[in-house]
Motif scaffolding. Structure first.
Motif, PDB file in Angstrom:
ATOM      1  N   LYS A 176      -3.598 -10.618  -6.107  1.00  0.00           N
ATOM      2  CA  LYS A 176      -3.886  -9.652  -7.183  1.00  0.00           C
ATOM      3  C   LYS A 176      -5.376  -9.640  -7.491  1.00  0.00           C
ATOM      4  CE  LYS A 176      -0.702 -11.175 -10.126  1.00  0.00           C
ATOM      5  NZ  LYS A 176       0.035 -11.259 -11.392  1.00  0.00           N
ATOM      6  N   PHE A 177      -5.968 -10.839  -7.521  1.00  0.00           N
ATOM      7  CA  PHE A 177      -7.391 -10.948  -7.830  1.00  0.00           C
ATOM      8  C   PHE A 177      -8.240 -10.311  -6.719  1.00  0.00           C
ATOM      9  CE2 PHE A 177     -11.369 -13.275  -7.258  1.00  0.00           C
ATOM     10  CZ  PHE A 177     -11.949 -13.104  -8.499  1.00  0.00           C
ATOM     11  N   LEU A 178      -7.928 -10.631  -5.467  1.00  0.00           N
ATOM     12  CA  LEU A 178      -8.763 -10.148  -4.354  1.00  0.00           C
ATOM     13  C   LEU A 178      -8.578  -8.655  -4.116  1.00  0.00           C
ATOM     14  CD1 LEU A 178      -8.241 -13.026  -1.721  1.00  0.00           C
ATOM     15  CD2 LEU A 178     -10.216 -12.677  -3.217  1.00  0.00           C
TER      16      LEU A 178
ATOM     17  N   LYS B 265      -4.449  -0.487  -2.971  1.00  0.00           N
ATOM     18  CA  LYS B 265      -5.126   0.689  -2.412  1.00  0.00           C
ATOM     19  C   LYS B 265      -5.485   0.492  -0.944  1.00  0.00           C
ATOM     20  CE  LYS B 265      -7.126   3.078  -6.329  1.00  0.00           C
ATOM     21  NZ  LYS B 265      -7.628   2.247  -7.418  1.00  0.00           N
ATOM     22  N   ASN B 266      -6.074  -0.638  -0.611  1.00  0.00           N
ATOM     23  CA  ASN B 266      -6.530  -0.846   0.752  1.00  0.00           C
ATOM     24  C   ASN B 266      -6.238  -2.276   1.198  1.00  0.00           C
ATOM     25  OD1 ASN B 266      -7.792  -0.968   3.163  1.00  0.00           O
ATOM     26  ND2 ASN B 266      -9.845  -0.504   2.410  1.00  0.00           N
TER      27      ASN B 266
ATOM     28  N   GLN C   8       0.845  -1.204   0.000  1.00  0.00           N
ATOM     29  CA  GLN C   8       0.000   0.000   0.000  1.00  0.00           C
ATOM     30  C   GLN C   8       0.880   1.254   0.000  1.00  0.00           C
ATOM     31  OE1 GLN C   8      -3.420  -0.092   2.524  1.00  0.00           O
ATOM     32  NE2 GLN C   8      -3.459   2.117   2.766  1.00  0.00           N
ATOM     33  N   ARG C   9       1.943   1.223   0.838  1.00  0.00           N
ATOM     34  CA  ARG C   9       2.865   2.379   0.903  1.00  0.00           C
ATOM     35  C   ARG C   9       3.453   2.656  -0.469  1.00  0.00           C
ATOM     36  NH1 ARG C   9       4.735   0.527   5.950  1.00  0.00           N
ATOM     37  NH2 ARG C   9       6.400  -0.623   4.952  1.00  0.00           N
ATOM     38  N   MET C  10       3.731   1.589  -1.200  1.00  0.00           N
ATOM     39  CA  MET C  10       4.346   1.747  -2.530  1.00  0.00           C
ATOM     40  C   MET C  10       3.315   2.088  -3.601  1.00  0.00           C
ATOM     41  SD  MET C  10       7.294  -1.119  -2.632  1.00  0.00           S
ATOM     42  CE  MET C  10       6.586  -2.402  -1.682  1.00  0.00           C
TER      43      MET C  10
END
Ligand code: ATP
Length: 324
Positions: free
Chosen positions: A266-268, A29-30, A23-25
């Motif tokens: 990646k999917f979730l 997003k969440n 997320q930091r990178m």
């Protein structure tokens, strides 16, 4: 003095730290949404057990584990299970280890054979159960991971997912333990039955010809009728490498589980590209990928229903996309 003292940067034991970094990178997003997801893993063997551990360490919300087998000493050349767990059912042993690693994960153990009538019914009803997150649409799980090692069990997962309109991922490791693959299957887009009735199967056999499970899945051959010797003859090129199995089984299981979990995340969490098919040939370090289309002549009735629903909903989807 040139050596940096890392003791001050205590490794963060928070299971979400890896996702937090993403997320930091700016990649995810969440990351905290990971706690809301349920994943079903069918087959807690060389791939499934490792995938379960990875998802547990990521802080997944709920894991449903299915397997009919018990832990044996012969499984110790793989990752995950420990000698003191010999004799326990694989699902119970997995729950024991995973709950120690991350007690926040809701773990469900189903010791059953999904290809029996009763096992299949329990499998279906457990996937439908929405008690974990009642607000969710569709089934009670977000993704099903198939980590089984035979044709019948794969087709049972495929049938359940087609009927429930459930997205799932399939995985496989070759009999000689030198190659493997993962596949994303979305009921309206394609299924293994589509492959059995399409020319794509020829292509899969070609690019994944080291992997007898894919061959069997793709061709619809009943693998109980195939002796190992005949499979060896089909893929004579790799005959000699059966000796590698003992040594590489844990490694290939770990690689395939890693690819599977990376694609699951990646999917979730909705980042990156989720490959429809990704193979791995360790002898050549070759990663074949390909896309698949739905087969309008698929032999599976539930698959055809999903394809029809998708086509009928197209005008509504187009209108919604225009309105955005
Ligand atoms: P090996 O086949 O090399 O002896 P294994 O049986 O542990 O090892 P893996 O490929 O490592 O096989 O894992 C596949 C897992 O899928 C196994 O734990 C097996 O028990 C499970 N499995 C296979 N078929 C079914 C089924 N019909 N229902 C539930 N679990 C299944």
């Amino acid at each position: 003095s040139k050596v940096k003292d890392m003791s001050a940067e205590v490794v963060d034991s928070n299971p979400y730290s890896r996702l937090m970094a993403l997320q930091r990178m700016g990649i995810v997003k969440n990351y905290e949404r990971i706690r809301e997801f349920s994943v079903a893993i069918v087959g807690v063997g060389g791939v499934g057990s490792v995938a379960a551990e990875m998802l547990t360490r990521c802080g997944i919300g709920r894991l449903l584990l299915y397997d009919y087998d018990k832990v044996e000493l012969a499984n110790m050349n793989r990752l995950f299970f420990r000698p003191e767990q010999v004799g326990m059912t694989k699902t119970d042993a997995a729950v024991q280890t995973l709950s120690d690693i991350n007690p926040d994960v809701v773990l469900e153990s189903y010791t059953l054979n999904i290809t029996t009538v009763q096992g299949f019914d329990t499998f279906m009803s457990s996937l439908r159960n929405k008690s974990f997150c009642p607000s969710k649409e569709g089934t009670g799980v977000d993704l099903v991971l198939s980590c089984v090692d035979n044709y019948e069990a794969r087709m049972a997962v495929n049938q359940a997912c087609n009927e429930l309109n459930q997205t799932w991922m399939e995985s496989g490791v070759s009999e000689d333990a030198v190659s493997g693959h993962i596949q994303l299957l979305i009921p309206w887009r394609n299924c293994l039955f589509c492959l059995c009735t399409s020319f794509v199967c020829v292509f899969i056999v070609y690019i994944d010809s080291l992997n007898h499970t894919s061959f069997v899945v793709a061709s619809g051959v009943d693998e109980r009728t195939l002796k190992r010797g005949s499979l060896c003859r089909i893929f004579t090129y790799y005959n000699d490498n059966f000796i590698t199995k003992k040594y590489t089984q844990h490694a290939i299981g770990g690689v395939v589980a890693g690819l599977l979990v990376q694609n699951t995340l990646k999917f979730l969490l909705n980042f990156g590209y989720v490959s429809p098919y990704l193979g791995y040939n360790s002898l050549k370090d070759y990663f074949p990928t390909m896309a698949m289309k739905p087969n309008p002549q698929c032999s599976n009735a539930a698959c055809l229903e999903r394809q029809e629903e998708y086509t009928l909903a197209k005008p509504a989807r187009d209108a919604a996309a225009k309105a955005k």
